[in-house]
Design a protein around this motif. Structure first.
Motif, short mmCIF file in Angstrom:
data_model
loop_
_atom_site.label_atom_id
_atom_site.label_comp_id
_atom_site.label_asym_id
_atom_site.label_seq_id
_atom_site.Cartn_x
_atom_site.Cartn_y
_atom_site.Cartn_z
N LYS A 1 -1.60 9.35 3.80
CA LYS A 1 -0.98 10.16 3.00
C LYS A 1 -1.47 11.76 3.38
O LYS A 1 -2.86 11.76 3.65
CB LYS A 1 -0.90 10.05 1.32
CG LYS A 1 -2.23 10.31 0.77
CD LYS A 1 -2.06 11.24 -0.57
CE LYS A 1 -3.16 11.85 -0.97
NZ LYS A 1 -4.26 11.44 -1.91
N GLU B 1 0.92 -1.20 0.14
CA GLU B 1 0.01 -0.15 -0.19
C GLU B 1 0.91 0.99 0.10
O GLU B 1 0.44 2.25 -0.72
CB GLU B 1 -0.85 0.33 1.46
CG GLU B 1 -2.09 -0.83 1.08
CD GLU B 1 -2.82 -0.86 2.66
OE1 GLU B 1 -2.19 -1.22 3.55
OE2 GLU B 1 -3.92 -0.18 2.64
N GLU B 2 2.12 1.17 0.89
CA GLU B 2 2.85 2.27 0.85
C GLU B 2 3.37 2.60 -0.58
O GLU B 2 3.64 3.72 -1.11
CB GLU B 2 3.77 2.14 1.94
CG GLU B 2 3.49 2.41 3.45
CD GLU B 2 4.11 2.11 4.39
OE1 GLU B 2 4.18 2.49 5.67
OE2 GLU B 2 5.25 1.03 4.06
N SER C 1 3.84 14.89 -1.49
CA SER C 1 3.04 13.98 -0.35
C SER C 1 3.90 13.50 0.52
O SER C 1 4.99 12.91 0.32
CB SER C 1 2.31 13.00 -1.26
OG SER C 1 1.51 13.66 -2.39
N SER D 1 2.00 6.38 -7.13
CA SER D 1 0.99 7.19 -7.70
C SER D 1 1.02 8.55 -7.23
O SER D 1 0.50 9.43 -8.29
CB SER D 1 -0.43 6.62 -7.34
OG SER D 1 -0.85 6.69 -5.86
N GLU E 1 0.96 3.96 -2.82
CA GLU E 1 0.71 5.67 -2.81
C GLU E 1 1.99 6.38 -3.35
O GLU E 1 1.95 7.38 -4.05
CB GLU E 1 0.53 5.84 -1.19
CG GLU E 1 -0.65 5.56 -0.77
CD GLU E 1 -1.67 6.42 -1.25
OE1 GLU E 1 -1.55 7.43 -1.81
OE2 GLU E 1 -2.98 6.08 -0.95
N VAL F 1 3.89 9.97 2.92
CA VAL F 1 2.96 8.61 3.05
C VAL F 1 3.50 7.80 4.19
O VAL F 1 4.85 7.70 4.35
CB VAL F 1 3.42 7.90 1.70
CG1 VAL F 1 2.61 6.56 1.66
CG2 VAL F 1 2.79 8.64 0.68
N SER G 1 -5.53 11.54 2.89
CA SER G 1 -6.26 10.35 2.92
C SER G 1 -5.76 9.62 4.09
O SER G 1 -4.99 10.00 4.94
CB SER G 1 -6.18 9.34 1.91
OG SER G 1 -4.88 8.83 1.56
#
Ligand code: ADP
Ligand code: ASP
Ligand code: MG
Length: 427
Positions: A400, A217-218, A364, A224, A221, A366, A397
């Protein structure tokens, strides 16, 4: 063990580099492992081919260079043109695959190169951004059983009509993970020009630290949000199939970064794991939008119909019956977005104005630890204010926090946040 090893563009960028990759492949095979290798085109080759196609289009295409219609795939470019573009750009990987197979043979190894259709890589019909639908493993197994190192051309496949498709920029990562999943390989190694995944791009912050482990998942993120070390889809696919991914250098044998599921991750890991910078977004503001039901539906409906992916959205509180709406779109779609919006009834019939700004970037932070920690966003804002960096937009989110700032301060903001969250300190 069955291993899939992917060599990126810079790792096969010269004949010497190709010989070095071949040595590594022969050594891995000599250790008794079965080996599938995936290669990218030689460094710069894909850009060169896209630029050639754009120059052929004439002056407007030439201006776009390698950032031309290839990346503008959703823009309704002619399908016949896109088909030829995929025929063209897929050749880059064919060259590096055959050269690497020859280099391995020259060093005494047994190898065969296969391009997308020979290795049974099936995709959907979306030229320049296709998704893999299945892999026929027959040929691959036969070559592996014969003891050969199978060198696969990454980035490409075949659609149901037998046309060559490509998987989007950075797509060889996805070819490698798909092969690892399809063959149930023990691991997928992504061999590149850095020692692993760092707390931020080491080209921007030399004090960035290599991470030993990251969760899928990290990594999704980070990818993306602008860290181009892995294509997003490759990590999504790895997560879906539980493929362990090891990002490491092609130039040394040091352990790199393992991308794994959350349960295997170090629970002591800090809250913020990485900082990413995305320079490819642009900001659009609509002023004086009538504050009535349907206004924002009209705006974002029009963009969605044109296939434009909107990222951050802010709508201000209404004053005197109207409000401002600000959002970001990919920079390559800015012109089209403004054109689309200027035809809206809402813009024609009210005093709404469209303002746009391409000179912005998104930074960002994360980390899955944010789920259980308060105050991360507040700390980020404080850190940025200490360096006098003005924040234009914010979105958060579960794992992040992203901010939009003036393009000129993007790298400074990355370094500030990296330092502010103690990412260069050993953990
Ligand atoms: P390849 O040609 O091997 O596919 P890429 O250029 O696609 O390599 O990806 C590697 C590059 O990604 C690095 O050279 C580095 O500049 C960049 N990068 C961006 N963010 C990160 C990060 N967090 N960690 C490591 N590399 C990163
Ligand atoms: N050669 C392709 C690109 O430059 C694919 C890749 O390198 O993964 O995007
Ligand atoms: Mg890459």
């Amino acid at each position: 063990m069955l291993l899939v090893q992917k060599f990126g563009g810079s790792s096969v960028g010269t004949l010497d580099r190709i010989r070095a990759c071949a040595r590594r492949c022969v050594e891995t095979r000599a250790q008794g492992h079965s080996l599938v290798v995936v290669v990218s085109a030689m460094k710069g080759e894909t850009n060169r081919l896209i630029t050639l196609a754009n120059e052929l289009l004439g002056p407007s295409g030439a201006e776009r260079g390698a950032k031309g219609p290839y990346v503008n795939a959703a823009g309704g470019e002619d399908r016949a043109y896109q088909r030829e573009l995929d025929q063209l750009v897929s050749t880059g990987e064919k060259v590096s695959a055959s050269l690497l197979a020859m280099a391995i043979q020259r060093q005494g190894g047994a190898a065969i190169s296969l391009v997308g259709h020979q290795l049974g890589m099936k995709t959907d019909r979306v030229f320049t951004n296709a998704r893999i639908t299945s892999i026929d493993r027959g040929r691959l197994h036969a070559e592996l059983d014969a003891g050969k190192i199978v060198v696969c051309a990454g980035f490409q496949g075949l659609d149901p009509e037998g046309n060559i498709t490509t998987l989007g920029r950075g797509g060889s990562d996805t070819s490698a993970v798909a092969l690892a999943a399809g063959l149930r390989a023990d691991a997928c190694e992504i061999l590149t020009d850095v020692d692993g995944v760092y707390t931020t791009d080491p080209r921007i912050e030399p004090r960035a630290r290599k991470l030993d482990r990251l969760t899928y998942e990290e990594m999704i993120e980070l990818a993306s949000l602008g860290a181009k070390v892995l294509q997003i889809r490759s990590v999504e696919l790895a997560m879906q199939h539980g493929v362990p991914v090891h990002v490491r250098s092609s130039l040394n044998n040091r352990e790199g970064t393992w991308i794994v599921s959350e349960s295997v991750r170090n629970l002591q890991a800090p809250v913020v794991r990485g900082v990413a910078l995305d320079r490819n977004e642009a900001k659009v503001t609509l002023t004086n939008v009538p504050d009535v039901p349907g206004s924002v539906a009209q705006i974002f409906g029009a963009l969605a119909t044109s296939g434009i992916v909107v990222d951050m959205i802010i709508q201000n509180a209404s004053r005197d019956g109207s409000t401002d709406v600000t959002f970001t779109v990919p920079e390559k779609d800015l012109e089209r977005s403004v054109q689309q919006l200027s035809t809206l009834p809402l813009v024609a019939e009210s005093s709404t104005q469209i303002l746009s700004d391409a000179a912005i970037c998104k930074i960002s932070i994360v980390g899955v630890g944010m789920r259980t920690h308060a105050g991360v966003a507040a700390r980020a804002f404080e850190v940025l204010s200490r360096d006098n960096i003005n924040i234009q937009m914010v979105s958060t989110s579960e794992i992040k926090v992203s901010v939009v700032v003036d393009e000129r301060y993007g790298e400074l903001a990355v370094r500030s946040l990296h330092d502010g969250f103690g990412l260069d300190e050993a953990t």
